[in-house]
Design an enzyme around this catalytic site. Structure first.
Site, PDB file in Angstrom:
ATOM      1  N   HIS A 140      26.593  23.753  29.444  1.00 28.57           N
ATOM      2  CA  HIS A 140      27.571  22.920  28.733  1.00 28.57           C
ATOM      3  C   HIS A 140      28.634  23.719  27.967  1.00 28.57           C
ATOM      4  O   HIS A 140      28.371  24.792  27.433  1.00 28.57           O
ATOM      5  CB  HIS A 140      26.838  22.007  27.738  1.00 28.57           C
ATOM      6  CG  HIS A 140      26.137  22.784  26.664  1.00 28.57           C
ATOM      7  ND1 HIS A 140      26.724  23.124  25.477  1.00 28.57           N
ATOM      8  CD2 HIS A 140      24.902  23.324  26.629  1.00 28.57           C
ATOM      9  CE1 HIS A 140      25.883  23.811  24.742  1.00 28.57           C
ATOM     10  NE2 HIS A 140      24.766  23.969  25.421  1.00 28.57           N
ATOM     11  N   HIS A 149      34.390  35.655  39.021  1.00 30.93           N
ATOM     12  CA  HIS A 149      33.324  35.448  40.011  1.00 30.93           C
ATOM     13  C   HIS A 149      31.981  35.445  39.280  1.00 30.93           C
ATOM     14  O   HIS A 149      31.601  36.452  38.679  1.00 30.93           O
ATOM     15  CB  HIS A 149      33.366  36.564  41.059  1.00 30.93           C
ATOM     16  CG  HIS A 149      32.298  36.454  42.110  1.00 30.93           C
ATOM     17  ND1 HIS A 149      32.122  37.415  43.070  1.00 30.93           N
ATOM     18  CD2 HIS A 149      31.360  35.504  42.373  1.00 30.93           C
ATOM     19  CE1 HIS A 149      31.118  37.063  43.861  1.00 30.93           C
ATOM     20  NE2 HIS A 149      30.641  35.906  43.455  1.00 30.93           N
TER      21      HIS A 149
HETATM   22  O1  JB2 Z   1      45.450  41.208  51.878  1.00 31.49           O
HETATM   23  C1  JB2 Z   1      44.601  40.625  52.567  1.00 31.49           C
HETATM   24  C2  JB2 Z   1      43.301  41.157  52.836  1.00 31.49           C
HETATM   25  N1  JB2 Z   1      42.678  42.321  52.484  1.00 31.49           N
HETATM   26  C3  JB2 Z   1      41.462  42.293  53.056  1.00 31.49           C
HETATM   27  N2  JB2 Z   1      44.870  39.389  53.126  1.00 31.49           N
HETATM   28  C4  JB2 Z   1      43.973  38.708  53.917  1.00 31.49           C
HETATM   29  N3  JB2 Z   1      44.360  37.531  54.437  1.00 31.49           N
HETATM   30  N4  JB2 Z   1      42.758  39.200  54.164  1.00 31.49           N
HETATM   31  C5  JB2 Z   1      42.424  40.402  53.633  1.00 31.49           C
HETATM   32  N5  JB2 Z   1      41.314  41.132  53.759  1.00 31.49           N
HETATM   33  C6  JB2 Z   1      40.177  40.697  54.562  1.00 31.49           C
HETATM   34  O2  JB2 Z   1      39.185  40.104  53.714  1.00 31.49           O
HETATM   35  C7  JB2 Z   1      39.439  41.833  55.275  1.00 31.49           C
HETATM   36  O3  JB2 Z   1      40.129  42.211  56.453  1.00 31.49           O
HETATM   37  C8  JB2 Z   1      38.089  41.162  55.567  1.00 31.49           C
HETATM   38  O4  JB2 Z   1      38.088  40.440  56.784  1.00 31.49           O
HETATM   39  C9  JB2 Z   1      37.931  40.180  54.381  1.00 31.49           C
HETATM   40  C10 JB2 Z   1      36.890  40.652  53.393  1.00 31.49           C
HETATM   41  O5  JB2 Z   1      35.652  40.478  54.000  1.00 31.49           O
HETATM   42  P1  JB2 Z   1      34.286  40.977  53.351  1.00 31.49           P
HETATM   43  O6  JB2 Z   1      33.175  40.327  54.115  1.00 31.49           O
HETATM   44  O7  JB2 Z   1      34.294  42.438  53.202  1.00 31.49           O
HETATM   45  O8  JB2 Z   1      34.335  40.435  51.851  1.00 31.49           O
HETATM   46  P2  JB2 Z   1      34.513  38.939  51.335  1.00 31.49           P
HETATM   47  O9  JB2 Z   1      35.620  38.969  50.377  1.00 31.49           O
HETATM   48  O10 JB2 Z   1      34.586  37.966  52.447  1.00 31.49           O
HETATM   49  O11 JB2 Z   1      33.126  38.669  50.590  1.00 31.49           O
HETATM   50  C11 JB2 Z   1      32.758  39.407  49.435  1.00 31.49           C
HETATM   51  O12 JB2 Z   1      32.732  38.533  48.322  1.00 31.49           O
HETATM   52  C12 JB2 Z   1      31.818  37.439  48.463  1.00 31.49           C
HETATM   53  C13 JB2 Z   1      31.975  36.537  47.255  1.00 31.49           C
HETATM   54  C14 JB2 Z   1      31.377  40.020  49.668  1.00 31.49           C
HETATM   55  O13 JB2 Z   1      31.043  40.850  48.592  1.00 31.49           O
HETATM   56  C15 JB2 Z   1      30.349  38.930  49.829  1.00 31.49           C
HETATM   57  O14 JB2 Z   1      29.044  39.499  49.940  1.00 31.49           O
HETATM   58  C16 JB2 Z   1      30.402  37.972  48.636  1.00 31.49           C
HETATM   59  N6  JB2 Z   1      29.465  36.877  48.848  1.00 31.49           N
END
Ligand code: JB2
Length: 213
Positions: A140, A149
């Protein structure tokens, strides 16, 4: 049906898409990710493709896509891209799992996501671009500012304030009435019993400031 683009194509995007597929409110037009530059229309998951990179953002409204969700876990990058999206005509929406509990007296800003099992209790104010991750709880009267995050399993007790861009690591606990500054990083499993300033890394039981970042 309303068309949405997902910005990012990693693990977080997959979790967010899972929510949108369950709620059925939007048709997912595809994802934007820099890896598009060197491969063509990559299938990301279940008929959802990477349709381009961020250079496409300003043009999307001309293709009938009105909505966007920035699904990138990194708080600074999510903030940067959300600001870029807001400058275009796309509407940023939130992604709320039907398996989360959110008090009808809580407020959640645009571009935030609430994952399965999360609980957001009465009078909480959740900002924009916030991640309330799996099985975490925000009790609350808490205020969670933009681009925070709250990682999986974390518990934020009543009346606490987490300022902009701060990351609270997996399974951390924050006692009631605590204030944590902006763009700080609280490590996994930390137990926060005293206020933490901005731009620091803190961890441990009880949590201590380890260094400035
Ligand atoms: O400037 C960008 C950019 N930089 C990296 N623009 C766009 N459109 N995409 C971008 N990316 C992309 O984000 C990368 O190429 C990659 O495909 C994606 C990041 O993927 P990753 O699986 O490394 O992290 P995430 O952000 O999806 O997930 C993180 O955060 C979540 C909350 C991880 O730590 C997860 O475990 C966590 N659950």
């Amino acid at each position: 049906m309303k068309k949405i683009v997902i910005i990012g194509a990693g693990g977080h995007a997959r979790s967010v898409i899972d929510i949108f597929l369950q709620t059925g409110e939007y048709q997912i037009a595809g994802c934007l990710d820099p890896c598009y530059s060197y491969r063509d229309k990559i299938e990301f998951m279940e008929d959802i493709h990477i349709i381009g990179d961020d250079s496409l953002i300003p043009e999307l409204v001309n293709t009938g896509i009105e909505y966007a969700f920035v699904a990138i876990g990194d708080n600074k990058l999510r903030c940067k891209i959300m600001n870029k999206v807001k400058n275009c005509a796309l509407k940023v929406v939130s992604a709320i799992s039907p398996h989360a509990y959110i008090s009808p007296r809580a407020v959640i800003g645009a571009g935030s996501c609430v994952m399965p099992g999360a609980v957001i209790n009465i009078n909480c104010k959740i900002g924009e671009g916030v991640i309330i991750n799996t099985n975490s709880s925000v009790d609350h009267d808490c205020q969670i500012y933009n681009y925070v995050h709250i990682a999986p399993g974390t518990a934020i007790s009543g009346g606490s304030v987490i300022n902009e861009g701060t990351h609270i690591g997996t399974n951390a606990s924050v006692i009631d009435g605590i204030c944590i500054g902006s763009w700080s990083y609280v490590g996994a499993g930390a137990v926060v019993v005293k206020n933490i300033p901005s731009n620091v890394m803190a961890y441990g039981v009880p949590a201590k400031v380890i260094k400035e970042i």
